[in-house]
Design a protein around this motif. Structure first.
Motif, short mmCIF file in Angstrom:
data_model
loop_
_atom_site.label_atom_id
_atom_site.label_comp_id
_atom_site.label_asym_id
_atom_site.label_seq_id
_atom_site.Cartn_x
_atom_site.Cartn_y
_atom_site.Cartn_z
N UNK A 1 -11.41 -4.07 -3.30
CA UNK A 1 -10.73 -2.79 -3.45
C UNK A 1 -11.63 -1.87 -4.26
N UNK A 2 -12.01 -0.75 -3.67
CA UNK A 2 -12.91 0.18 -4.33
C UNK A 2 -12.15 1.30 -5.05
N UNK B 1 -5.19 1.88 -0.01
CA UNK B 1 -4.35 1.70 1.18
C UNK B 1 -4.97 0.74 2.18
N UNK B 2 -6.27 0.86 2.39
CA UNK B 2 -6.98 -0.04 3.30
C UNK B 2 -7.02 -1.46 2.78
N UNK B 3 -7.12 -1.60 1.47
CA UNK B 3 -7.12 -2.93 0.83
C UNK B 3 -5.78 -3.62 1.07
N UNK B 4 -4.69 -2.86 0.89
CA UNK B 4 -3.35 -3.43 1.15
C UNK B 4 -3.21 -3.85 2.60
N UNK B 5 -3.66 -3.00 3.53
CA UNK B 5 -3.52 -3.28 4.96
C UNK B 5 -4.36 -4.50 5.36
N UNK C 1 -3.10 -8.14 6.87
CA UNK C 1 -3.65 -8.76 8.09
C UNK C 1 -4.13 -10.18 7.80
N UNK C 2 -4.80 -10.37 6.65
CA UNK C 2 -5.32 -11.69 6.27
C UNK C 2 -4.26 -12.58 5.63
N UNK C 3 -3.04 -12.07 5.47
CA UNK C 3 -1.94 -12.79 4.82
C UNK C 3 -2.31 -13.22 3.41
N UNK C 4 -2.80 -12.24 2.63
CA UNK C 4 -3.19 -12.46 1.24
C UNK C 4 -2.27 -11.63 0.35
#
Length: 119
Positions: free
Chosen positions: A70-71, A100-104, A108-111
């Motif tokens: 996450x940047x 937002x991209x980090x959350x998405x 997707x990776x189920x993390x």
């Protein structure tokens, strides 16, 4: 001097839940740590997850290690922690995302990246 490894042996089958196996300090103060789990490793700055590490099955003997970072700017200390993560995992594929991209990507990776300043 014993060196720390960031490589994990590939698993034949991935467990559904991520069970914590060990917590390792990545800096001298311990406010940057890697929580090693059965499915993924979560890297936390204080209590906030700022990155995670997963092994991607690519059909070969050695699985590819993927780092999702996450940047987002949380604080100057966290900025230093993000740089440390880039340094530690410089030989791996690193994907950098805004919050937002980090959350998405984590979804997707189920993390699970909830905690600290996230959410």
């Amino acid at each position: 001097m014993k060196t720390k490894t960031i490589y994990k042996e590939p698993r034949a089958s991935k467990p559904q839940a991520n069970e914590v196996q060990e917590v390792r300090k990545l800096n001298s103060t311990g406010n940057l740590k890697r929580v090693e789990g059965t499915r993924y490793d979560l890297i936390k700055s204080y209590a906030t997850p700022i990155a995670y590490v997963v092994d991607v099955e690519n059909g070969s003997f050695i699985n590819e290690t993927k780092v999702i970072l996450c940047n987002e700017f949380y604080s100057m200390t966290t900025r230093k922690h993000q740089a440390k993560v880039r340094e530690l995992y410089s030989n791996c594929a690193i994907g950098e995302f805004d919050l937002g991209g980090f959350y998405k990507r984590a979804e997707i990776d189920r993390v699970n990246v909830k905690g600290g300043a996230n959410y």
